[in-house]
Enzyme design. Structure first.
Site, PDB file in Angstrom:
ATOM      1  N   ARG A 107       1.052  -1.082   0.056  1.00  0.00           N
ATOM      2  CA  ARG A 107       0.045   0.236  -0.303  1.00  0.00           C
ATOM      3  C   ARG A 107       1.162   0.729  -0.069  1.00  0.00           C
ATOM      4  O   ARG A 107       2.024   1.165   1.044  1.00  0.00           O
ATOM      5  CB  ARG A 107      -1.122   0.455   1.142  1.00  0.00           C
ATOM      6  CG  ARG A 107      -2.255   1.448   1.602  1.00  0.00           C
ATOM      7  CD  ARG A 107      -2.765   1.671   2.428  1.00  0.00           C
ATOM      8  NE  ARG A 107      -3.442   1.110   1.702  1.00  0.00           N
ATOM      9  CZ  ARG A 107      -5.596   0.614   2.802  1.00  0.00           C
ATOM     10  NH1 ARG A 107      -5.621   1.632   3.567  1.00  0.00           N
ATOM     11  NH2 ARG A 107      -5.976   0.158   1.670  1.00  0.00           N
ATOM     12  N   HIS A 134      -7.374   0.862  -6.755  1.00  0.00           N
ATOM     13  CA  HIS A 134      -7.557   0.509  -5.678  1.00  0.00           C
ATOM     14  C   HIS A 134      -8.482  -0.745  -6.526  1.00  0.00           C
ATOM     15  O   HIS A 134      -9.548  -1.728  -6.334  1.00  0.00           O
ATOM     16  CB  HIS A 134      -9.082   1.089  -4.533  1.00  0.00           C
ATOM     17  CG  HIS A 134      -8.660   0.317  -3.037  1.00  0.00           C
ATOM     18  ND1 HIS A 134      -7.916  -0.534  -2.811  1.00  0.00           N
ATOM     19  CD2 HIS A 134      -9.232   0.298  -2.285  1.00  0.00           C
ATOM     20  CE1 HIS A 134      -7.556  -0.816  -1.610  1.00  0.00           C
ATOM     21  NE2 HIS A 134      -9.072  -0.342  -0.995  1.00  0.00           N
ATOM     22  N   GLN A 137     -10.071  -4.051  -3.702  1.00  0.00           N
ATOM     23  CA  GLN A 137     -11.516  -3.482  -3.371  1.00  0.00           C
ATOM     24  C   GLN A 137     -12.417  -3.330  -4.194  1.00  0.00           C
ATOM     25  O   GLN A 137     -13.133  -4.203  -3.905  1.00  0.00           O
ATOM     26  CB  GLN A 137     -11.314  -1.476  -2.955  1.00  0.00           C
ATOM     27  CG  GLN A 137     -12.941  -1.545  -2.206  1.00  0.00           C
ATOM     28  CD  GLN A 137     -12.933  -1.588  -1.278  1.00  0.00           C
ATOM     29  OE1 GLN A 137     -12.540  -1.568  -0.217  1.00  0.00           O
ATOM     30  NE2 GLN A 137     -14.262  -2.420  -0.986  1.00  0.00           N
ATOM     31  N   ASP A 226     -17.395   7.392  -2.273  1.00  0.00           N
ATOM     32  CA  ASP A 226     -15.803   7.286  -1.298  1.00  0.00           C
ATOM     33  C   ASP A 226     -15.728   8.426  -0.651  1.00  0.00           C
ATOM     34  O   ASP A 226     -16.433   9.619  -0.909  1.00  0.00           O
ATOM     35  CB  ASP A 226     -14.720   6.783  -2.500  1.00  0.00           C
ATOM     36  CG  ASP A 226     -13.418   6.504  -1.436  1.00  0.00           C
ATOM     37  OD1 ASP A 226     -13.285   6.332  -0.179  1.00  0.00           O
ATOM     38  OD2 ASP A 226     -12.640   6.460  -2.228  1.00  0.00           O
ATOM     39  N   CYS A 265     -15.936   1.522   0.095  1.00  0.00           N
ATOM     40  CA  CYS A 265     -15.149   0.768   1.015  1.00  0.00           C
ATOM     41  C   CYS A 265     -14.559   1.016   2.307  1.00  0.00           C
ATOM     42  O   CYS A 265     -13.975   0.046   2.353  1.00  0.00           O
ATOM     43  CB  CYS A 265     -14.074   1.367  -0.141  1.00  0.00           C
ATOM     44  SG  CYS A 265     -12.703   3.029   0.182  1.00  0.00           S
ATOM     45  N   ARG A 293     -13.348  -8.174   1.215  1.00  0.00           N
ATOM     46  CA  ARG A 293     -12.327  -8.005   0.922  1.00  0.00           C
ATOM     47  C   ARG A 293     -11.400  -9.384   0.982  1.00  0.00           C
ATOM     48  O   ARG A 293     -10.262  -9.980   0.594  1.00  0.00           O
ATOM     49  CB  ARG A 293     -11.786  -6.599   1.567  1.00  0.00           C
ATOM     50  CG  ARG A 293     -12.544  -5.166   1.247  1.00  0.00           C
ATOM     51  CD  ARG A 293     -11.644  -4.923   0.194  1.00  0.00           C
ATOM     52  NE  ARG A 293     -10.254  -5.408   0.130  1.00  0.00           N
ATOM     53  CZ  ARG A 293      -9.536  -4.384   0.408  1.00  0.00           C
ATOM     54  NH1 ARG A 293     -10.031  -3.401   0.701  1.00  0.00           N
ATOM     55  NH2 ARG A 293      -8.518  -4.323   0.234  1.00  0.00           N
TER      56      ARG A 293
HETATM   57  N1  NVA Z   1      -9.956   6.906  -1.753  1.00  0.00           N
HETATM   58  C1  NVA Z   1      -9.611   6.470   0.218  1.00  0.00           C
HETATM   59  C2  NVA Z   1      -9.702   4.813   0.174  1.00  0.00           C
HETATM   60  C3  NVA Z   1      -9.288   4.895   1.348  1.00  0.00           C
HETATM   61  C4  NVA Z   1      -9.404   2.654   1.435  1.00  0.00           C
HETATM   62  C5  NVA Z   1      -8.263   6.864   0.000  1.00  0.00           C
HETATM   63  O1  NVA Z   1      -7.393   6.579  -1.025  1.00  0.00           O
HETATM   64  O2  NVA Z   1      -7.596   7.202   0.787  1.00  0.00           O
HETATM   65  N1   CP Z   2     -11.230  -0.279   1.862  1.00  0.00           N
HETATM   66  C1   CP Z   2     -10.118  -0.413   2.385  1.00  0.00           C
HETATM   67  O1   CP Z   2      -9.020  -0.371   1.713  1.00  0.00           O
HETATM   68  O2   CP Z   2      -9.624  -0.135   3.515  1.00  0.00           O
HETATM   69  P1   CP Z   2      -8.629  -0.289   4.694  1.00  0.00           P
HETATM   70  O3   CP Z   2      -8.164   1.227   4.372  1.00  0.00           O
HETATM   71  O4   CP Z   2      -8.583   0.047   6.408  1.00  0.00           O
HETATM   72  O5   CP Z   2      -7.691  -1.068   4.291  1.00  0.00           O
END
Ligand code: NVA
Ligand code: CP
Length: 312
Positions: A107, A134, A137, A226, A265, A293
């Site tokens: 990540r 992502h 997800q 989101d 998500c 997930r």
């Molecule tokens: N768009 C959000 C998704 C979190 C799972 C982010 O990147 O923070």
């Molecule tokens: N949806 C998702 O990726 O959640 P986290 O940021 O908690 O991993």
């Protein structure tokens, strides 16, 4: 080498193999204790390494449980605790960890870092979220739709409203590969990635881009939103003001098809991109989505390690 950096390289057949495996494996262990290993323990003896440059709840726990249920184990680290945080290169990190674990999940803030990790790793690399996409997800979202509706995603209509971000980009990619219609409603200036949109359209994707939430809702079987401020982005009053008309509330949901599913998500910012009434309402599938997930990532791990999708 089967990396899962984005959806397109797996292709429609690879994505379908992953979804079918996830449905099958989830059903096969219904009612089991969560820590019990699947009958066939297909990844016994395998280790998944996970590196987090950003916070995570779902991705971290679901990947960890995924590898355990497949019979393997994991090592989880934040990038800041590694020599990466002191300047060791991604390439050298990739070379070293490839000698120690069987697959890596990253990540990261930057999609380029993910590409670099994959370039120098000799083991599969999985995208656990970047600033650009992502994909894991979105696979869980599709699994949830198919489970709840009892029909394949192909031919359905999805609406995404809010900030044009990593979730939007992966949904765009998915819609063009798995042939569902996608209607994106975002404020002016917050469009999704133009390159991903162009590639998806060139692939024959049916994607509408609108600048009102209402237009995006027409005929929608699924409504997705989101956060308006993704991890690593600056919170700005102007952005919140621009996104406010895109809040998913009861009035907006009423414009979608009757019984349309609501997906997010998570984490959700209740009162911003979604109201409590929608999050906690009868059309919301967000808790199944979060659980999925785990199930879809088991299938992604199996695909990456060549245990499913032979001949694809
Ligand atoms: N768009 C959000 C998704 C979190 C799972 C982010 O990147 O923070
Ligand atoms: N949806 C998702 O990726 O959640 P986290 O940021 O908690 O991993």
């Amino acid at each position: 080498m089967r990396h899962f950096l984005d959806l397109a390289p797996a292709g429609p057949a690879g994505l379908r193999a992953i979804l079918d495996e996830a449905h099958r494996r989830k059903a096969a262990r219904a009612g089991w204790p969560k820590g019990r290993v699947d009958e066939d323990a297909p990844l016994a003896g395998h280790v998944l390494g996970m590196i987090f440059e950003k916070p995570s709840t779902r991705t971290r726990f679901s990947f960890d449980m995924a590898i355990r249920q497949l019979g393997g184990t994991s090592i989880v680290s934040s990038a800041g605790e590694m020599q990466l945080g002191r300047g060791e290169t991604i390439a050298d990190t990739a070379r070293v960890l490839s000698r120690m674990v069987d697959a890596l999940m990253l990540r990261t803030n930057s999609h380029a870092k993910l590409d670099q990790l994959a370039e120098f790793a000799s083991i599969p690399v999985i995208n656990g979220l970047t600033d650009l996409t992502h994909p894991c997800q979105v696979m869980a979202d599709i699994l949830t739709f198919e489970e709840r509706s009892g029909r394949p995603v192909e031919g359905s209509t999805w609406a995404y409203v809010g900030d044009g971000n990593n979730m939007t980009n992966s949904l765009i990619e998915a819609s063009s590969l798995l042939k569902f219609d996608l209607r994106v409603g975002v404020p002016h200036g917050l469009d999704p990635d133009a390159g991903i949109m162009a590639t998806a359209c060139a692939r024959g994707g049916c994607i509408g881009l609108y600048h009102t939430a209402e237009e995006a809702m027409v005929g929608a079987d699924v409504v997705v939103t989101d956060t308006w401020v993704s991890m690593g982005q600056k919170d700005s009053e102007a952005k919140i003001a621009a996104c406010t008309p895109f809040q998913v509330n009861d009035a907006l949901m009423a414009r979608a098809n009757p019984g349309a599913l609501f997906l997010h998500c998570l984490p959700a910012h209740r009162g911003d991109e979604v109201t409590d009434s929608v999050m906690d309402g009868p059309q919301s599938a967000v808790w199944d989505e979060a659980e999925n997930r785990l199930h879809v990532q088991k299938a992604i791990l199996l695909w990456c390690l060549d245990k499913i999708g032979a001949g694809i």
